[in-house]
Write a protein that holds these residues in place. Structure first.
Motif, PDB file in Angstrom:
ATOM      1  N   LEU A 147      80.636 -27.737  19.010  1.00  0.00           N
ATOM      2  CA  LEU A 147      79.179 -27.638  19.145  1.00  0.00           C
ATOM      3  C   LEU A 147      78.482 -28.519  18.110  1.00  0.00           C
ATOM      4  O   LEU A 147      77.466 -29.163  18.409  1.00  0.00           O
ATOM      5  CB  LEU A 147      78.748 -26.185  18.985  1.00  0.00           C
ATOM      6  CG  LEU A 147      79.339 -25.194  19.989  1.00  0.00           C
ATOM      7  CD1 LEU A 147      78.875 -23.769  19.680  1.00  0.00           C
ATOM      8  CD2 LEU A 147      78.956 -25.570  21.418  1.00  0.00           C
ATOM      9  N   LEU A 148      79.010 -28.556  16.890  1.00  0.00           N
ATOM     10  CA  LEU A 148      78.430 -29.412  15.859  1.00  0.00           C
ATOM     11  C   LEU A 148      78.564 -30.884  16.242  1.00  0.00           C
ATOM     12  O   LEU A 148      77.637 -31.685  16.031  1.00  0.00           O
ATOM     13  CB  LEU A 148      79.113 -29.151  14.513  1.00  0.00           C
ATOM     14  CG  LEU A 148      78.892 -27.770  13.896  1.00  0.00           C
ATOM     15  CD1 LEU A 148      79.721 -27.623  12.618  1.00  0.00           C
ATOM     16  CD2 LEU A 148      77.416 -27.539  13.592  1.00  0.00           C
ATOM     17  N   ALA A 149      79.714 -31.257  16.805  1.00  0.00           N
ATOM     18  CA  ALA A 149      79.913 -32.643  17.235  1.00  0.00           C
ATOM     19  C   ALA A 149      78.924 -33.009  18.343  1.00  0.00           C
ATOM     20  O   ALA A 149      78.353 -34.109  18.336  1.00  0.00           O
ATOM     21  CB  ALA A 149      81.346 -32.847  17.715  1.00  0.00           C
ATOM     22  N   LEU A 150      78.715 -32.095  19.281  1.00  0.00           N
ATOM     23  CA  LEU A 150      77.755 -32.361  20.358  1.00  0.00           C
ATOM     24  C   LEU A 150      76.340 -32.506  19.807  1.00  0.00           C
ATOM     25  O   LEU A 150      75.574 -33.374  20.252  1.00  0.00           O
ATOM     26  CB  LEU A 150      77.805 -31.245  21.402  1.00  0.00           C
ATOM     27  CG  LEU A 150      79.006 -31.290  22.350  1.00  0.00           C
ATOM     28  CD1 LEU A 150      79.082 -30.021  23.184  1.00  0.00           C
ATOM     29  CD2 LEU A 150      78.927 -32.519  23.260  1.00  0.00           C
ATOM     30  N   GLY A 151      75.984 -31.666  18.833  1.00  0.00           N
ATOM     31  CA  GLY A 151      74.669 -31.797  18.211  1.00  0.00           C
ATOM     32  C   GLY A 151      74.516 -33.137  17.510  1.00  0.00           C
ATOM     33  O   GLY A 151      73.477 -33.809  17.638  1.00  0.00           O
ATOM     34  N   ALA A 152      75.551 -33.542  16.778  1.00  0.00           N
ATOM     35  CA  ALA A 152      75.508 -34.832  16.091  1.00  0.00           C
ATOM     36  C   ALA A 152      75.430 -35.982  17.092  1.00  0.00           C
ATOM     37  O   ALA A 152      74.700 -36.964  16.883  1.00  0.00           O
ATOM     38  CB  ALA A 152      76.733 -34.985  15.202  1.00  0.00           C
ATOM     39  N   LEU A 153      76.165 -35.869  18.191  1.00  0.00           N
ATOM     40  CA  LEU A 153      76.141 -36.917  19.210  1.00  0.00           C
ATOM     41  C   LEU A 153      74.787 -37.007  19.894  1.00  0.00           C
ATOM     42  O   LEU A 153      74.294 -38.103  20.180  1.00  0.00           O
ATOM     43  CB  LEU A 153      77.235 -36.657  20.249  1.00  0.00           C
ATOM     44  CG  LEU A 153      78.671 -36.895  19.782  1.00  0.00           C
ATOM     45  CD1 LEU A 153      79.667 -36.340  20.801  1.00  0.00           C
ATOM     46  CD2 LEU A 153      78.928 -38.383  19.548  1.00  0.00           C
ATOM     47  N   PHE A 154      74.171 -35.857  20.153  1.00  0.00           N
ATOM     48  CA  PHE A 154      72.857 -35.877  20.797  1.00  0.00           C
ATOM     49  C   PHE A 154      71.822 -36.545  19.900  1.00  0.00           C
ATOM     50  O   PHE A 154      71.019 -37.367  20.352  1.00  0.00           O
ATOM     51  CB  PHE A 154      72.409 -34.465  21.161  1.00  0.00           C
ATOM     52  CG  PHE A 154      71.010 -34.412  21.715  1.00  0.00           C
ATOM     53  CD1 PHE A 154      70.710 -35.009  22.929  1.00  0.00           C
ATOM     54  CD2 PHE A 154      69.988 -33.805  21.006  1.00  0.00           C
ATOM     55  CE1 PHE A 154      69.415 -34.984  23.447  1.00  0.00           C
ATOM     56  CE2 PHE A 154      68.694 -33.777  21.505  1.00  0.00           C
ATOM     57  CZ  PHE A 154      68.412 -34.372  22.725  1.00  0.00           C
ATOM     58  N   VAL A 155      71.836 -36.205  18.607  1.00  0.00           N
ATOM     59  CA  VAL A 155      70.904 -36.840  17.670  1.00  0.00           C
ATOM     60  C   VAL A 155      71.177 -38.339  17.594  1.00  0.00           C
ATOM     61  O   VAL A 155      70.254 -39.170  17.642  1.00  0.00           O
ATOM     62  CB  VAL A 155      71.018 -36.199  16.271  1.00  0.00           C
ATOM     63  CG1 VAL A 155      70.217 -36.998  15.244  1.00  0.00           C
ATOM     64  CG2 VAL A 155      70.540 -34.753  16.307  1.00  0.00           C
ATOM     65  N   THR A 156      72.453 -38.709  17.507  1.00  0.00           N
ATOM     66  CA  THR A 156      72.829 -40.121  17.373  1.00  0.00           C
ATOM     67  C   THR A 156      72.440 -40.927  18.597  1.00  0.00           C
ATOM     68  O   THR A 156      71.722 -41.939  18.505  1.00  0.00           O
ATOM     69  CB  THR A 156      74.346 -40.238  17.140  1.00  0.00           C
ATOM     70  OG1 THR A 156      74.699 -39.543  15.942  1.00  0.00           O
ATOM     71  CG2 THR A 156      74.759 -41.700  17.015  1.00  0.00           C
ATOM     72  N   TYR A 157      72.907 -40.486  19.758  1.00  0.00           N
ATOM     73  CA  TYR A 157      72.602 -41.230  20.973  1.00  0.00           C
ATOM     74  C   TYR A 157      71.128 -41.107  21.366  1.00  0.00           C
ATOM     75  O   TYR A 157      70.548 -42.034  21.936  1.00  0.00           O
ATOM     76  CB  TYR A 157      73.490 -40.759  22.123  1.00  0.00           C
ATOM     77  CG  TYR A 157      74.872 -41.360  22.111  1.00  0.00           C
ATOM     78  CD1 TYR A 157      75.051 -42.738  22.168  1.00  0.00           C
ATOM     79  CD2 TYR A 157      76.011 -40.569  22.048  1.00  0.00           C
ATOM     80  CE1 TYR A 157      76.316 -43.299  22.156  1.00  0.00           C
ATOM     81  CE2 TYR A 157      77.283 -41.123  22.036  1.00  0.00           C
ATOM     82  CZ  TYR A 157      77.428 -42.496  22.094  1.00  0.00           C
ATOM     83  OH  TYR A 157      78.688 -43.055  22.080  1.00  0.00           O
ATOM     84  N   GLY A 158      70.520 -39.949  21.066  1.00  0.00           N
ATOM     85  CA  GLY A 158      69.104 -39.785  21.376  1.00  0.00           C
ATOM     86  C   GLY A 158      68.244 -40.781  20.628  1.00  0.00           C
ATOM     87  O   GLY A 158      67.373 -41.443  21.216  1.00  0.00           O
ATOM     88  N   LEU A 159      68.471 -40.930  19.312  1.00  0.00           N
ATOM     89  CA  LEU A 159      67.711 -41.910  18.534  1.00  0.00           C
ATOM     90  C   LEU A 159      68.051 -43.330  18.962  1.00  0.00           C
ATOM     91  O   LEU A 159      67.167 -44.204  19.009  1.00  0.00           O
ATOM     92  CB  LEU A 159      67.987 -41.722  17.047  1.00  0.00           C
ATOM     93  CG  LEU A 159      67.208 -40.590  16.372  1.00  0.00           C
ATOM     94  CD1 LEU A 159      67.706 -40.354  14.951  1.00  0.00           C
ATOM     95  CD2 LEU A 159      65.715 -40.911  16.351  1.00  0.00           C
TER      96      LEU A 159
END
Length: 305
Positions: free
Chosen positions: A222-234
């Motif tokens: 879940l933490l990896a998905l959160g980090a990926l969403f922030v990364t790819y989202g920005l």
């Protein structure tokens, strides 16, 4: 290393494996695919919906990991669900998919390097990189863990930094969600966006202890998905606010477009570093997890011979 520093290092390692498999050069071409289907605002919405789908998948995988805490991971899950023969067939297909991903990532890395430095011999570079990853793993788990943490988080930091700069310097009005027929293409865009997150589940074979599967491995997905969403989202927001959508859609290396647009030659240097970091973390995470699966299959004498 003991106590709190050891626990923090373990958490960082798990997140770096899940995120490092997804932060790949091949994923950037999929980002271009988002802009080929929908405008920037809907691309962001597709990323968010895809992240929500992946969270549901992660919760399911996390439950399986806590029920059957073992390094063979997916092999154990397949066996419990479908039986021994079907599990063997599925795990071999799974490993074949990993090999195919390595080939796609190598090609995407070559394209990214060629976009920055056309004269660089990419075939030799890929061979040297793969050799370096193998040597790092041969030196032991501690070194490969540190390398995974450094490369994965460095790649995310570069994408977040340039993405945020793009949002700050670009036209955020370009990210408005439009009305009209583009909404009809949203389901297909979400399906494509799910593949951008693919790899977050790869943490399940690399648990460092049986106890890790009770909480640390499931939560780290879940933490990896959160980090990926922030990364790819920005990254997507910065792209959409800075580069015209048709230009993004026509390029297999949107990261080079953004980095070059914002930073000139220095930006291109960072784009090259991102390409190296992405392929290293993907290969390293693949070897870390794949070795565990192959070792388990070898113990059970289920490898082809």
């Amino acid at each position: 290393m003991t106590g709190r520093p050891a626990r923090l290092s373990e958490w960082l390692f798990y997140v770096a494996v899940g995120a490092g498999m997804a932060i790949s050069n091949a994923a950037f071409a999929m980002v271009s695919g988002l802009f080929a289907l929908v405008p920037g605002g809907l691309a962001l919405l597709a990323l968010a919906l895809a992240a929500a789908i992946c969270v549901i998948i992660a919760l399911s995988i996390g439950e399986l990991a806590s029920m059957w805490p073992s390094a063979p991971a997916v092999l154990t899950y397949f066996r419990a669900a479908f039986g021994h023969r079907a599990a063997l067939a599925l795990i071999h297909l799974y490993l074949l998919f990993v090999v195919l991903v390595a080939g796609v990532e190598s090609y995407s890395f070559a394209v990214a390097v060629h976009a920055v430095v056309p004269q660089m011999p990419t075939a030799m570079t890929i061979l040297l990189l793969l050799s370096a990853v193998v040597l790092v793993n041969l030196r032991g788990l501690a070194l490969s863990r540190r390398a995974q943490i450094v490369t994965a988080f460095a790649a995310m930091a570069l994408l977040i930094g340039f993405g945020a700069a793009g949002v700050g310097q670009g036209e955020t009005a370009l990210l408005a969600v439009p009305a009209g027929t583009a909404w009809g293409r949203l389901p297909g865009t979400v399906a494509l966006a799910v593949f951008i997150y693919t790899g977050f589940e790869w943490v399940t074979p690399v648990g460092l202890s049986r106890d890790a599967y009770a909480r640390r491995v499931p939560v780290s997905m879940l933490l990896a998905l959160g980090a990926l969403f922030v990364t790819y989202g920005l990254f997507v927001a910065g792209l959409g606010a800075t580069i015209p959508a048709p230009t993004i859609a026509a390029s297999a290396t949107p990261q080079v477009l953004l980095f070059g647009s914002l930073g000139g030659n220095i930006g291109l240097v960072f784009a090259l570093l991102l390409a190296f970091g992405a392929i290293f973390s993907t290969f390293n995470a693949g070897i870390l997890g794949g070795a565990q699966l192959l070792q388990a299959m070898a113990r059970e004498r289920t490898l082809p011979h």
